[in-house]
Design a protein around this motif. Structure first.
Motif, PDB file in Angstrom:
ATOM      1  N   TRP A  73       7.972  11.334   7.341  1.00 38.12           N
ATOM      2  CA  TRP A  73       7.940  10.527   6.778  1.00 38.12           C
ATOM      3  C   TRP A  73       7.100   8.586   6.634  1.00 38.12           C
ATOM      4  CZ3 TRP A  73       6.600  10.163   1.147  1.00 38.12           C
ATOM      5  CH2 TRP A  73       7.590   8.704   0.304  1.00 38.12           C
ATOM      6  N   LEU A  74       8.139   8.674   7.736  1.00 44.46           N
ATOM      7  CA  LEU A  74       7.890   7.296   8.031  1.00 44.46           C
ATOM      8  C   LEU A  74       6.404   7.137   8.678  1.00 44.46           C
ATOM      9  CD1 LEU A  74      10.827   5.963  10.934  1.00 44.46           C
ATOM     10  CD2 LEU A  74       9.636   4.997   8.158  1.00 44.46           C
ATOM     11  N   VAL A  75       5.648   8.284   9.226  1.00 48.14           N
ATOM     12  CA  VAL A  75       4.064   8.238   9.415  1.00 48.14           C
ATOM     13  C   VAL A  75       3.423   8.261   8.224  1.00 48.14           C
ATOM     14  CG1 VAL A  75       2.351   9.454  10.470  1.00 48.14           C
ATOM     15  CG2 VAL A  75       4.586   9.480  11.637  1.00 48.14           C
ATOM     16  N   LEU A  76       3.768   8.918   7.476  1.00 49.05           N
ATOM     17  CA  LEU A  76       3.303   8.905   6.024  1.00 49.05           C
ATOM     18  C   LEU A  76       2.928   7.699   5.171  1.00 49.05           C
ATOM     19  CD1 LEU A  76       4.054  12.446   5.033  1.00 49.05           C
ATOM     20  CD2 LEU A  76       1.812  11.782   5.765  1.00 49.05           C
ATOM     21  N   CYS A  77       3.973   6.841   5.611  1.00 53.00           N
ATOM     22  CA  CYS A  77       4.170   5.515   4.833  1.00 53.00           C
ATOM     23  C   CYS A  77       3.970   4.895   5.843  1.00 53.00           C
ATOM     24  CB  CYS A  77       5.428   4.756   4.642  1.00 53.00           C
ATOM     25  SG  CYS A  77       7.144   5.889   3.408  1.00 53.00           S
ATOM     26  N   ALA A  78       3.582   4.622   6.535  1.00 53.90           N
ATOM     27  CA  ALA A  78       2.805   3.810   7.408  1.00 53.90           C
ATOM     28  C   ALA A  78       1.587   4.083   7.277  1.00 53.90           C
ATOM     29  CB  ALA A  78       3.485   4.080   8.892  1.00 53.90           C
ATOM     30  N   VAL A  79       0.732   5.053   7.042  1.00 57.09           N
ATOM     31  CA  VAL A  79      -0.676   5.117   7.094  1.00 57.09           C
ATOM     32  C   VAL A  79      -0.655   4.779   5.775  1.00 57.09           C
ATOM     33  CG1 VAL A  79      -2.435   6.732   6.633  1.00 57.09           C
ATOM     34  CG2 VAL A  79      -0.539   7.765   8.496  1.00 57.09           C
ATOM     35  N   VAL A  80       0.051   5.042   4.614  1.00 59.65           N
ATOM     36  CA  VAL A  80      -0.612   4.566   3.093  1.00 59.65           C
ATOM     37  C   VAL A  80      -0.358   2.820   3.392  1.00 59.65           C
ATOM     38  CG1 VAL A  80       0.595   3.376   0.995  1.00 59.65           C
ATOM     39  CG2 VAL A  80       0.859   6.024   2.728  1.00 59.65           C
ATOM     40  N   SER A  81       0.793   2.121   3.980  1.00 60.23           N
ATOM     41  CA  SER A  81       0.179   0.908   4.635  1.00 60.23           C
ATOM     42  C   SER A  81      -1.000   0.469   4.707  1.00 60.23           C
ATOM     43  CB  SER A  81       1.477  -0.060   5.046  1.00 60.23           C
ATOM     44  OG  SER A  81       2.806   0.356   4.443  1.00 60.23           O
ATOM     45  N   VAL A  82      -1.705   0.904   6.563  1.00 60.46           N
ATOM     46  CA  VAL A  82      -2.499   0.260   7.206  1.00 60.46           C
ATOM     47  C   VAL A  82      -3.549   1.023   5.289  1.00 60.46           C
ATOM     48  CG1 VAL A  82      -4.193   1.744   8.806  1.00 60.46           C
ATOM     49  CG2 VAL A  82      -1.235   1.001   9.323  1.00 60.46           C
ATOM     50  N   GLU A  83      -4.004   1.488   5.075  1.00 59.11           N
ATOM     51  CA  GLU A  83      -4.896   2.353   4.844  1.00 59.11           C
ATOM     52  C   GLU A  83      -5.057   0.943   3.498  1.00 59.11           C
ATOM     53  OE1 GLU A  83      -7.565   3.465   5.831  1.00 59.11           O
ATOM     54  OE2 GLU A  83      -6.043   4.261   7.188  1.00 59.11           O
ATOM     55  N   LEU A  84      -3.862   0.638   2.769  1.00 61.55           N
ATOM     56  CA  LEU A  84      -3.772   0.034   1.538  1.00 61.55           C
ATOM     57  C   LEU A  84      -4.326  -1.441   1.839  1.00 61.55           C
ATOM     58  CD1 LEU A  84      -3.399  -0.450  -1.415  1.00 61.55           C
ATOM     59  CD2 LEU A  84      -0.277  -0.748  -0.518  1.00 61.55           C
ATOM     60  N   TYR A  85      -4.119  -1.961   3.238  1.00 62.63           N
ATOM     61  CA  TYR A  85      -4.490  -3.077   3.544  1.00 62.63           C
ATOM     62  C   TYR A  85      -6.265  -3.596   3.159  1.00 62.63           C
ATOM     63  CZ  TYR A  85      -5.662  -6.907   6.928  1.00 62.63           C
ATOM     64  OH  TYR A  85      -5.693  -7.716   7.547  1.00 62.63           O
ATOM     65  N   HIS A  86      -6.785  -2.428   3.947  1.00 59.48           N
ATOM     66  CA  HIS A  86      -8.493  -2.546   4.240  1.00 59.48           C
ATOM     67  C   HIS A  86      -8.630  -2.171   2.988  1.00 59.48           C
ATOM     68  CE1 HIS A  86      -8.825  -2.301   8.784  1.00 59.48           C
ATOM     69  NE2 HIS A  86      -7.265  -0.933   8.956  1.00 59.48           N
ATOM     70  N   LEU A  87      -7.919  -0.987   1.800  1.00 64.29           N
ATOM     71  CA  LEU A  87      -8.443  -1.351   0.389  1.00 64.29           C
ATOM     72  C   LEU A  87      -8.068  -2.457  -0.438  1.00 64.29           C
ATOM     73  CD1 LEU A  87      -9.536   0.538  -2.179  1.00 64.29           C
ATOM     74  CD2 LEU A  87      -7.054   1.206  -1.886  1.00 64.29           C
ATOM     75  N   LEU A  88      -7.257  -3.407  -0.055  1.00 63.58           N
ATOM     76  CA  LEU A  88      -6.977  -3.950  -0.854  1.00 63.58           C
ATOM     77  C   LEU A  88      -8.573  -5.558  -0.142  1.00 63.58           C
ATOM     78  CD1 LEU A  88      -3.423  -4.926  -0.543  1.00 63.58           C
ATOM     79  CD2 LEU A  88      -5.145  -4.150  -2.879  1.00 63.58           C
ATOM     80  N   TYR A  89      -8.840  -5.710   1.368  1.00 59.04           N
ATOM     81  CA  TYR A  89      -9.886  -6.194   1.628  1.00 59.04           C
ATOM     82  C   TYR A  89     -11.481  -5.842   1.016  1.00 59.04           C
ATOM     83  CZ  TYR A  89     -12.702  -8.019   5.842  1.00 59.04           C
ATOM     84  OH  TYR A  89     -14.201  -8.516   5.858  1.00 59.04           O
ATOM     85  N   LEU A  90     -11.653  -4.424   1.179  1.00 62.56           N
ATOM     86  CA  LEU A  90     -13.163  -3.839   0.964  1.00 62.56           C
ATOM     87  C   LEU A  90     -12.998  -3.902  -0.574  1.00 62.56           C
ATOM     88  CD1 LEU A  90     -13.499  -1.055   3.081  1.00 62.56           C
ATOM     89  CD2 LEU A  90     -14.178  -3.294   3.244  1.00 62.56           C
TER      90      LEU A  90
END
Length: 583
Positions: A422-439
């Motif tokens: 669950w921690l890893v999945l939450c981390a993946v969401v956070s990392v990808e959301l950052y790039h989505l907000l940038y793009l």
């Protein structure tokens, strides 16, 4: 280890990660600004002059002119139909000052020592390489430049017979450039004159290349081009028109994208064979001008002579290719020695010697063919030498990638559980959301969207993106721990989330590191990967900084959520019974 000590250790790790990411990002950016050519030492000035094909070359550089817009300019279109036309391709980056230097030296950004990011006029340094102006002067030809004052800092006055500079990048500046250029052409008749117009770049950056303002500016430049062409005697001279770069739809340039690196190329006049030709490289411009004027080729040039565009005798073709071959062997030997890859093979040198012998006995066809083979062999060995060193460096960095990816994967496997997953999945969401907000608002992984000297300022607002992205991951953690009563576990899991996001980001950084290295060194790396490398380091810095601040609000939010859930779970009947007993 006590709970407090564990939390302190995790916070210290995040702070160290933030400092480390900041240092690595600074190292990468500063190396880009400080990049220098790998070629060591100075080459002797070239002396191989040949017969001139025309008495004069006028080179018109229209900064920021897109290829598609050039086809809508009446004068330029007329010249295109009556002359030689091609697509001009620049090596990255698509910045103005690198393009100028490439045009006049015949050497690309990796070897011409031009700044990879355009500098303010006051910080511009003279071109360190041999130029078409210096080479023409060695052959007792007269030269001149009319354009922005930046040219006065790039080209030493000693290499120019006439020059005039303006400060304005608007239409009034271009008007003054056109007026002074016509005066020079009528009164001084220099053998080589470079004329530069700048308003299109300025208008395109402000309004975009598809705007009415940009189209109007292109027509004004076309009018100035008409005045220059009518002042020239194209029966004796050659007019060459090109652009230093194009633009993206949003009016930006300077990165590795293809559209800004494509430019129009139109050449008309004496000795020019009309027609539509395949694309040529920007490094070909300097050798081409030297061939037309019969001047020596600039010593560090790495371009070709597009001989099919020129009408010349077999003798002229052979001597010009021999001059190019002799020049290419010298720069090839110097380049390969500079990067530790030996020297040009005896095969290429033998072709040149045989070509020279063929010329002496009058076998012009054989001389031209062998000289061309010598150039091709030298170019091939330059490319192979560069690739060999680059591949060796990448292989040496590969173990670091395996360690960065393998060690965390092994730890996660040994510690595998539903909570870790669950921690890893939450981390993946956070990392990808950052790039989505940038793009999402139109950002891209390119230096084209960044104004000179403003790279850090352009990515600074991503701190808010990091806070939102990591905040969403924290909310998911709190939801997963909604039944957890130990607040220490909540704080620990939030800090663990931040650390895991850093591990994921480190994987991307390691990939960029293996491909490009940690900084710009002896070659220009893939610029898209370099920008992604920098943005990942910025992301790691922001995530580590935000991660240090998150545990306290996360614990408070978890406590509030737990209270709300406890009240909702309390049975209504029991609550009523308690009320009656109290009454």
């Amino acid at each position: 280890m006590s709970k407090t000590a564990l939390l302190v250790l995790m916070i210290v790790a995040l702070l160290l990660a933030a400092v480390g990411a900041n240092r690595l990002a600074d190292t990468l950016v500063l190396s880009m600004y400080a990049y220098r050519s790998p070629v060591k030492g100075s080459l002797p000035p070239t002396r191989e002059a040949t017969n001139p094909l025309a008495a004069q070359v006028v080179l018109v550089v229209i900064d920021g002119l897109r290829y598609d817009t050039s086809q809508q300019m009446p004068t330029l279109s007329s010249l295109r139909r009556s002359g030689a036309a091609a697509l001009l391709v620049y090596p990255p980056p698509s910045t103005t000052q690198t393009a100028w230097t490439t045009i006049v030296t015949g050497s690309g950004p990796e070897t011409n020592d031009a700044p990879l990011v355009d500098r303010p006029t006051g910080l511009i340094q003279p071109i360190r390489l041999d130029t078409i102006f210096a080479a023409a002067s060695r052959d007792s030809l007269t030269t001149g430049v009319v354009g922005l004052s930046a040219w006065g800092r790039l080209i030493p006055p000693s290499d120019l017979y006439v020059h005039a500079y303006v400060e304005s990048t608007a239409d009034d500046g271009d008007g003054e450039v056109a007026e002074k250029a016509c005066v020079f052409l009528r009164e001084f008749q220099p053998n080589l004159l470079l004329i530069q117009f700048s308003q299109l770049e300025s208008v395109g950056a402000q309004f975009g290349p598809t705007s009415e303002q940009y189209a109007a500016a292109a027509l004004r430049c076309d009018g100035y081009l008409s005045r220059i062409a009518s002042t020239m005697d194209l029966g004796k001279s050659v007019l060459l028109v090109l652009s230093s770069h194009g633009m993206l739809e949003r009016g930006t340039f300077g990165g590795a994208e293809v559209p800004p690196r494509l430019a129009p190329f139109v050449m008309v006049g004496r000795g020019v064979t009309p027609g539509a030709y395949r694309a040529i490289g920007a490094m070909d411009v300097a050798p081409l001008i030297s061939a037309i004027l019969g001047a020596p080729i600039p010593a560090q040039a790495l371009g070709q002579i597009p001989t099919t565009m020129l009408r010349m005798t077999d003798h002229d073709a052979a001597t010009k290719l021999l001059a190019l071959a002799a020049q290419r062997l010298r720069i090839g030997n110097t380049y390969l020695a500079s990067i530790g890859r030996g020297a040009i093979s005896k095969s290429a040198q033998g072709d040149l010697l045989t070509a020279q012998s063929s010329l002496l006995v009058g076998n012009l066809t054989s001389a031209a063919e062998l000289a061309g083979l010598s150039v091709q062999q030298a170019d091939l060995e330059i490319v192979r030498g560069r690739a060999a060193r680059l591949n060796a460096e990448r292989q040496a960095r590969l173990p670091i990638l395996l360690a960065v990816l393998g060690v965390p994967a092994l730890v996660f496997w040994l510690k595998r559980s539903l909570r870790v997953l669950w921690l890893v999945l939450c981390a993946v969401v956070s990392v990808e959301l950052y790039h989505l907000l940038y793009l999402w608002p139109g950002g891209s992984y390119s230096f084209s969207q960044t104004a000179p000297g403003e790279l850090a300022a352009q990515l600074a607002p991503t701190l808010a993106n990091a806070a939102v992205a990591l905040g969403v991951g924290t909310l998911l953690i709190i939801w997963g721990l909604r039944r957890e009563k130990d607040l220490f576990q909540v704080a620990k899991q939030v800090l663990a989330l931040a650390l895991i996001t850093l591990v994921l980001i480190a994987g991307g950084v390691a990939l960029c590191f293996v491909w490009n290295g940690e900084r710009f060194t002896w070659y220009i790396p893939n610029l898209t990967a370099a920008f992604l490398h920098y943005s990942l380091l910025v992301q790691a810095m922001w995530f580590a900084f935000v991660g240090v601040l998150l545990p306290l609000p996360a614990v408070l939010l978890h406590w509030a959520v737990s209270k709300c859930l406890a009240r909702r779970r309390q049975p209504r009947g029991r609550s009523s019974s308690n009320s009656l007993q109290e009454a």
